[in-house]
Write an enzyme that holds these catalytic residues in place. Structure first.
Site, PDB file in Angstrom:
ATOM      1  N   LYS A 182      -1.426 -21.194  11.669  1.00  0.00           N
ATOM      2  CA  LYS A 182      -2.453 -20.355  12.298  1.00  0.00           C
ATOM      3  C   LYS A 182      -2.497 -19.064  11.478  1.00  0.00           C
ATOM      4  CE  LYS A 182      -3.172 -17.161  14.895  1.00  0.00           C
ATOM      5  NZ  LYS A 182      -3.848 -15.885  14.471  1.00  0.00           N
ATOM      6  N   VAL A 222       5.289  -8.081  17.816  1.00  0.00           N
ATOM      7  CA  VAL A 222       4.910  -9.471  18.099  1.00  0.00           C
ATOM      8  C   VAL A 222       6.067 -10.414  17.773  1.00  0.00           C
ATOM      9  CG1 VAL A 222       3.286 -11.332  17.544  1.00  0.00           C
ATOM     10  CG2 VAL A 222       2.455  -8.980  17.738  1.00  0.00           C
ATOM     11  N   GLY A 223       6.792 -10.097  16.716  1.00  0.00           N
ATOM     12  CA  GLY A 223       7.927 -10.937  16.315  1.00  0.00           C
ATOM     13  C   GLY A 223       8.968 -11.075  17.414  1.00  0.00           C
ATOM     14  N   GLU A 266       9.749 -12.419   9.811  1.00  0.00           N
ATOM     15  CA  GLU A 266       9.705 -11.435   8.726  1.00  0.00           C
ATOM     16  C   GLU A 266       8.758 -10.351   9.201  1.00  0.00           C
ATOM     17  OE1 GLU A 266       9.288  -9.027   6.080  1.00  0.00           O
ATOM     18  OE2 GLU A 266       7.726 -10.377   5.362  1.00  0.00           O
ATOM     19  N   CYS A 316       4.508  -5.035   3.703  1.00  0.00           N
ATOM     20  CA  CYS A 316       5.764  -4.815   4.435  1.00  0.00           C
ATOM     21  C   CYS A 316       6.723  -4.048   3.541  1.00  0.00           C
ATOM     22  CB  CYS A 316       6.444  -6.138   4.774  1.00  0.00           C
ATOM     23  SG  CYS A 316       5.347  -7.360   5.385  1.00  0.00           S
ATOM     24  N   GLN A 355      -6.492  -0.664  11.770  1.00  0.00           N
ATOM     25  CA  GLN A 355      -5.573  -0.127  10.761  1.00  0.00           C
ATOM     26  C   GLN A 355      -5.947   1.302  10.384  1.00  0.00           C
ATOM     27  OE1 GLN A 355      -3.130  -2.874  11.230  1.00  0.00           O
ATOM     28  NE2 GLN A 355      -2.642  -1.498   9.548  1.00  0.00           N
ATOM     29  N   GLU A 390       6.635   2.306  11.051  1.00  0.00           N
ATOM     30  CA  GLU A 390       5.782   1.678  10.042  1.00  0.00           C
ATOM     31  C   GLU A 390       4.330   2.088  10.272  1.00  0.00           C
ATOM     32  OE1 GLU A 390       5.311  -2.720   9.959  1.00  0.00           O
ATOM     33  OE2 GLU A 390       5.772  -2.495   7.822  1.00  0.00           O
TER      34      GLU A 390
HETATM   35  C1  UN1 Z   1       4.652  -8.215   2.044  1.00  0.00           C
HETATM   36  O1  UN1 Z   1       4.703  -7.016   1.811  1.00  0.00           O
HETATM   37  O2  UN1 Z   1       4.388  -8.630   3.173  1.00  0.00           O
HETATM   38  O3  UN1 Z   1       7.065  -7.907  -3.050  1.00  0.00           O
HETATM   39  C2  UN1 Z   1       4.901  -9.211   1.006  1.00  0.00           C
HETATM   40  C3  UN1 Z   1       5.866  -7.776  -2.878  1.00  0.00           C
HETATM   41  C4  UN1 Z   1       4.993  -9.006  -2.798  1.00  0.00           C
HETATM   42  C5  UN1 Z   1       5.110  -9.606  -1.436  1.00  0.00           C
HETATM   43  C6  UN1 Z   1       4.946  -8.605  -0.348  1.00  0.00           C
HETATM   44  N1  UN1 Z   1       5.375  -9.957  -3.802  1.00  0.00           N
HETATM   45  O4  UN1 Z   1       5.373  -6.687  -2.754  1.00  0.00           O
END
Ligand code: UN1
Length: 497
Positions: free
Chosen positions: A176, A233-234, A251, A285, A332, A386
């Site tokens: 999804k 949410v995780g 993650e 992330c 955002q 974050e």
């Molecule tokens: C993410 O930020 O969710 O290392 C993934 C990186 C990318 C992957 C990021 N190859 O910034």
């Protein structure tokens, strides 16, 4: 031109959702541009998809792993051929600049090639038995149907991190994708189908989290769950999965820091911070949303950063001269704005940006200025939470130990980075930063697919994507004992003659 309608993929057929409902996917650089119409699915579509995946599992698990891998390899080749087309569609639906969208497609190609290699590895172990004429080994077995919920920020790379290792291990999948970026997942799965993936092995169900994501986690026949998204949410995904004892890989967020010590190559660090903080409009992330700078170079670095960040060209990512695209959606932009207000109220100094961009080129999209706060206290919310936008916080520090203390003083632990020319400090940082990834003299972003990806504390629950970490998650060990002595031998009891 009227927008194209895209359907769910269930049991090898592209079909409409049972609800008959759909939604528009809009270009975040210009919301008048409709990328496509996508199915707004619910638990009935999820149930159909899981049933199809469960049927397909009976056959797919028996296909030899090297044969499964060949399909993944071919998908990688198709993705490479289609890189430009898929990258352009990704920029249109997600907003990241074209060159980064190409990188996102490339990351799925890299993952395909790596995981195809795993078709001929997936090494197990053989060990001597404690009894004579007995053979002992452990092999990797598939788990079954895997449910996957993927984010919008890496709309092809992250689905590939989930699908390719799951497939090579012999699992079947229901994915999804995030509602903002379903097209890139559909493109990825099209490549797999064109490469010869049998029907039902991968199923795609588009829609929203509460309607389509939640039932996927709850389904009894889903044996493992992989989720990338917010920690908020995780937590729910993890709790729901735990009720039925499903292995669950989470993650989630990050509050990644770049540390710049007095002895660093400042110009190199500057390039790193610009890329780490404003690449993908800060929506990674792994984004560098904190920059911890030693006092000796603090002001000099702040001036350099502000000067350069001000010059970044913001606009529609399809224009190759643009440095930074829009944010993905209205929520955002509102989050970025909210944190700017919080930072100001907390007493941080807003030295650059802080507003939504205005003007004919911006008014129809979700554009936010590159934003730099200075004199940020490590305890302020902008240094703790974050933001997932083009906002970074400069935090002064006294020395190396102080820098590490600040870097570790957050709830998250995904990526981290240190700029120094002192090899001793570099090695201490590699050891002492409590995070899943540490870079030396490189920014916090740019993970390669064959190493484990994931983090500590609120970033994850101990699993890793990428490389062997993914094979570990998508397989389970079976220990096998073959007794060829033709008599009953009792382990722990029959100790010899
Ligand atoms: C993410 O930020 O969710 O290392 C993934 C990186 C990318 C992957 C990021 N190859 O910034």
């Amino acid at each position: 031109m009227s927008a194209k309608t895209y359907k769910n993929l269930i049991d090898g057929a592209w079909i409409e959702s049972r609800s008959g409902q759909s939604y528009e996917n809009l270009n975040p650089a210009d919301t008048r541009d409709v990328v496509g119409i996508f199915q707004r699915s619910d638990q009935r579509d999820i149930a159909d998809a899981v049933a199809a995946a469960a049927r397909a599992f009976d056959r797919w698990r028996l296909v030899p792993a090297p044969r499964r891998a060949e399909i993944i390899y071919r998908a990688g080749e198709l993705l490479l051929e289609r890189k430009e087309e898929y990258a352009r569609q990704m920029t249109q639906e997600m907003g990241k600049v074209l060159n980064e969208a190409r990188g996102d497609v490339q990351e799925s190609v890299d993952t395909a090639y790596y995981m195809a290699g795993e078709g001929r590895r997936q090494f197990g172990v053989t060990v001597p038995s404690e009894l004579p004429n007995k053979f002992a080994m452990a092999v990797r077995m598939p788990i079954g149907v895997c449910g996957m919920i993927s984010p919008w920020n890496f709309p092809m790379a992250i689905p590939s991190w989930k699908l390719f290792p799951a497939l090579v291990c012999g699992n079947t999948c229901v994915i999804k994708p995030a509602e903002d970026t379903p097209l890139s997942t559909i493109n990825l799965v099209k490549a797999l189908m064109d490469a010869g993936l049998p029907k039902g092995v991968v199923n795609v169900v588009t829609g929203f989290g509460p309607e389509a994501g939640a039932p996927l986690v709850e389904q009894t026949n889903v044996r493992a769950v992989s989720f990338t998204g917010s920690s908020e949410v995780g937590r729910i995904v993890g709790e729901v999965a735990a009720r039925s004892f499903k292995p669950c890989s989470l993650e989630m967020g990050g509050k990644n820091a770049i540390i710049i010590l007095d002895d660093a190559n400042l110009d190199l660090a500057l390039e790193g911070v610009l890329w780490g903080a404003f690449g993908t409009t800060g929506q990674r992330c792994t984004a560098a949303s904190r920059v911890i700078v030693q006092r000796g170079v603090y002001r000099q670095f702040a001036d350099k950063l502000i000067y350069r960040a001000q010059k970044l060209k913001v606009g529609n990512g399809i224009d190759e001269t643009v440095d930074m695209g829009p944010q993905v959606n209205q929520a955002q932009v509102e989050t970025a704005q909210k944190y700017v207000d919080i930072g100001k109220n907390e007493g941080a100094k807003l030295e650059l940006g802080g507003h939504r961009l205005k003007g004919p080129a911006y008014d129809n999209g979700w554009f936010f200025e590159p934003t730099v706060f200075t004199d940020v206290d490590p305890q302020m919310r902008i240094a703790q939470e974050e933001i997932f936008g083009p906002v970074t916080a400069l935090i002064p520090c006294n020395d190396f130990d102080h820098a590490i203390e600040i870097a570790n003083g957050v709830a998250y632990g995904l990526s981290s980075s240190v700029y120094t020319r002192d090899v001793n400090k570099a090695f201490k940082a590699m050891r002492d930063i409590y995070a899943g990834i540490t870079y030396i003299n490189a920014p916090t972003i740019g993970a390669e697919v064959h190493l484990p990806f994931g983090g500590t504390k609120a970033t994850g629950n101990g699993h890793r994507e990428g490389g062997l970490g993914a094979i570990d998650f998508y397989s389970q060990w079976k220990s096998i004992y073959v007794d060829f002595s033709d008599r009953l031998q009792r382990a722990q009891i029959d100790m010899g003659e």
